[in-house]
Write a protein that holds these residues in place. Structure first.
Motif, PDB file in Angstrom:
ATOM      1  N   PRO A   2      -2.533  15.073   3.325  1.00  0.00           N
ATOM      2  CA  PRO A   2      -3.797  15.785   3.528  1.00  0.00           C
ATOM      3  C   PRO A   2      -4.956  14.834   3.844  1.00  0.00           C
ATOM      4  O   PRO A   2      -5.068  13.760   3.256  1.00  0.00           O
ATOM      5  CB  PRO A   2      -4.035  16.486   2.196  1.00  0.00           C
ATOM      6  CG  PRO A   2      -2.695  16.535   1.537  1.00  0.00           C
ATOM      7  CD  PRO A   2      -1.966  15.324   2.017  1.00  0.00           C
ATOM      8  N   ARG A   3      -5.792  15.264   4.789  1.00  0.00           N
ATOM      9  CA  ARG A   3      -6.976  14.493   5.177  1.00  0.00           C
ATOM     10  C   ARG A   3      -8.195  15.074   4.473  1.00  0.00           C
ATOM     11  O   ARG A   3      -8.450  16.272   4.580  1.00  0.00           O
ATOM     12  CB  ARG A   3      -7.160  14.538   6.690  1.00  0.00           C
ATOM     13  CG  ARG A   3      -6.041  13.857   7.455  1.00  0.00           C
ATOM     14  CD  ARG A   3      -6.253  13.956   8.962  1.00  0.00           C
ATOM     15  NE  ARG A   3      -6.606  15.291   9.412  1.00  0.00           N
ATOM     16  CZ  ARG A   3      -5.735  16.220   9.787  1.00  0.00           C
ATOM     17  NH1 ARG A   3      -4.461  15.983   9.772  1.00  0.00           N
ATOM     18  NH2 ARG A   3      -6.155  17.395  10.191  1.00  0.00           N
ATOM     19  N   ALA A  18     -13.011   7.718  -2.914  1.00  0.00           N
ATOM     20  CA  ALA A  18     -12.079   7.409  -1.827  1.00  0.00           C
ATOM     21  C   ALA A  18     -10.922   6.551  -2.326  1.00  0.00           C
ATOM     22  O   ALA A  18      -9.761   6.811  -1.990  1.00  0.00           O
ATOM     23  CB  ALA A  18     -12.815   6.690  -0.695  1.00  0.00           C
ATOM     24  N   GLU A  19     -11.220   5.563  -3.115  1.00  0.00           N
ATOM     25  CA  GLU A  19     -10.172   4.672  -3.635  1.00  0.00           C
ATOM     26  C   GLU A  19      -9.181   5.442  -4.506  1.00  0.00           C
ATOM     27  O   GLU A  19      -7.964   5.281  -4.377  1.00  0.00           O
ATOM     28  CB  GLU A  19     -10.821   3.543  -4.430  1.00  0.00           C
ATOM     29  CG  GLU A  19      -9.839   2.500  -4.915  1.00  0.00           C
ATOM     30  CD  GLU A  19     -10.533   1.353  -5.626  1.00  0.00           C
ATOM     31  OE1 GLU A  19      -9.979   0.889  -6.641  1.00  0.00           O
ATOM     32  OE2 GLU A  19     -11.618   0.931  -5.185  1.00  0.00           O
ATOM     33  N   TYR A  23      -5.228   6.276  -3.504  1.00  0.00           N
ATOM     34  CA  TYR A  23      -4.149   5.895  -4.418  1.00  0.00           C
ATOM     35  C   TYR A  23      -3.192   7.072  -4.661  1.00  0.00           C
ATOM     36  O   TYR A  23      -1.991   6.886  -4.804  1.00  0.00           O
ATOM     37  CB  TYR A  23      -4.744   5.401  -5.735  1.00  0.00           C
ATOM     38  CG  TYR A  23      -3.712   5.073  -6.784  1.00  0.00           C
ATOM     39  CD1 TYR A  23      -2.980   3.881  -6.714  1.00  0.00           C
ATOM     40  CD2 TYR A  23      -3.459   5.945  -7.831  1.00  0.00           C
ATOM     41  CE1 TYR A  23      -2.019   3.581  -7.674  1.00  0.00           C
ATOM     42  CE2 TYR A  23      -2.500   5.659  -8.794  1.00  0.00           C
ATOM     43  CZ  TYR A  23      -1.785   4.474  -8.711  1.00  0.00           C
ATOM     44  OH  TYR A  23      -0.839   4.187  -9.652  1.00  0.00           O
ATOM     45  N   LEU A  24      -3.744   8.293  -4.674  1.00  0.00           N
ATOM     46  CA  LEU A  24      -2.924   9.489  -4.902  1.00  0.00           C
ATOM     47  C   LEU A  24      -2.226   9.995  -3.635  1.00  0.00           C
ATOM     48  O   LEU A  24      -1.512  10.982  -3.674  1.00  0.00           O
ATOM     49  CB  LEU A  24      -3.780  10.602  -5.507  1.00  0.00           C
ATOM     50  CG  LEU A  24      -4.308  10.324  -6.917  1.00  0.00           C
ATOM     51  CD1 LEU A  24      -5.262  11.420  -7.349  1.00  0.00           C
ATOM     52  CD2 LEU A  24      -3.156  10.191  -7.905  1.00  0.00           C
ATOM     53  N   GLY A  25      -2.473   9.325  -2.514  1.00  0.00           N
ATOM     54  CA  GLY A  25      -1.754   9.668  -1.299  1.00  0.00           C
ATOM     55  C   GLY A  25      -2.524  10.488  -0.280  1.00  0.00           C
ATOM     56  O   GLY A  25      -1.958  10.912   0.731  1.00  0.00           O
ATOM     57  N   ASP A 109     -10.517  16.573 -13.171  1.00  0.00           N
ATOM     58  CA  ASP A 109     -11.083  17.872 -12.785  1.00  0.00           C
ATOM     59  C   ASP A 109     -11.287  17.945 -11.268  1.00  0.00           C
ATOM     60  O   ASP A 109     -11.020  18.976 -10.650  1.00  0.00           O
ATOM     61  CB  ASP A 109     -12.407  18.115 -13.500  1.00  0.00           C
ATOM     62  CG  ASP A 109     -12.240  18.235 -15.012  1.00  0.00           C
ATOM     63  OD1 ASP A 109     -11.126  18.582 -15.466  1.00  0.00           O
ATOM     64  OD2 ASP A 109     -13.222  17.973 -15.736  1.00  0.00           O
ATOM     65  N   LEU A 110     -11.750  16.845 -10.692  1.00  0.00           N
ATOM     66  CA  LEU A 110     -11.914  16.789  -9.234  1.00  0.00           C
ATOM     67  C   LEU A 110     -10.564  16.984  -8.549  1.00  0.00           C
ATOM     68  O   LEU A 110     -10.435  17.772  -7.613  1.00  0.00           O
ATOM     69  CB  LEU A 110     -12.536  15.459  -8.812  1.00  0.00           C
ATOM     70  CG  LEU A 110     -12.657  15.214  -7.308  1.00  0.00           C
ATOM     71  CD1 LEU A 110     -13.564  16.250  -6.660  1.00  0.00           C
ATOM     72  CD2 LEU A 110     -13.157  13.810  -7.035  1.00  0.00           C
ATOM     73  N   LYS A 111      -9.546  16.286  -9.020  1.00  0.00           N
ATOM     74  CA  LYS A 111      -8.212  16.402  -8.435  1.00  0.00           C
ATOM     75  C   LYS A 111      -7.674  17.830  -8.550  1.00  0.00           C
ATOM     76  O   LYS A 111      -7.098  18.366  -7.603  1.00  0.00           O
ATOM     77  CB  LYS A 111      -7.235  15.431  -9.079  1.00  0.00           C
ATOM     78  CG  LYS A 111      -5.872  15.511  -8.411  1.00  0.00           C
ATOM     79  CD  LYS A 111      -4.885  14.563  -8.983  1.00  0.00           C
ATOM     80  CE  LYS A 111      -3.523  14.624  -8.352  1.00  0.00           C
ATOM     81  NZ  LYS A 111      -3.081  15.862  -7.783  1.00  0.00           N
TER      82      LYS A 111
END
Length: 119
Positions: A2-3, A18-19, A23-25, A109-111
């Motif tokens: 996903p972009r 962003a970092e 890291y999560l792909g 929470d953001l994720k």
């Protein structure tokens, strides 16, 4: 992969998010204001946009006004802001913002919110 486009004038916050998401792909793209963000949306056609509200040149509200009438209006936008008043949330809903993340926030929470809107 996903972009995700992150539009935020706070360099440290923008790069930290962003970092972590890289890291999560996720494939991450960055912008410093709403005007540049609109151009990046056309260029990369992200799957999701995370946008701050208070920015120079074109703020989050101005970005949404233009985004919701663009050819890319189907791309969901999440607002990220320290503005927490009810009237602000009502404005955001009326502009078509899909969700709202209050600063400061827990990254998990953001994720969770990102994953919800990428499905």
């Amino acid at each position: 992969m996903p972009r995700i486009l992150i539009i935020d004038d706070e360099i440290n916050l923008r790069e930290t998010i962003a970092e972590m998401l890289t890291y999560l792909g996720y494939d991450i793209f960055l912008s410093t204001d709403g005007k540049d963000g609109l151009e990046k949306v056309k260029e990369i056609q992200p799957d999701l946009i995370i946008c701050d509200i208070m920015m120079p040149i074109l703020d989050g509200y101005g970005f949404m006004e233009l985004h919701r009438t663009s050819n890319y209006s189907d791309i969901p936008v999440l607002f990220l802001s320290a503005k927490v008043e009810q009237k602000d949330k009502e404005i955001e809903i009326s502009l078509g913002v899909k969700d709202y993340i209050t600063k400061p926030f827990a990254f998990k929470d953001l994720k969770t919110i990102i994953d919800l809107h990428l499905k």
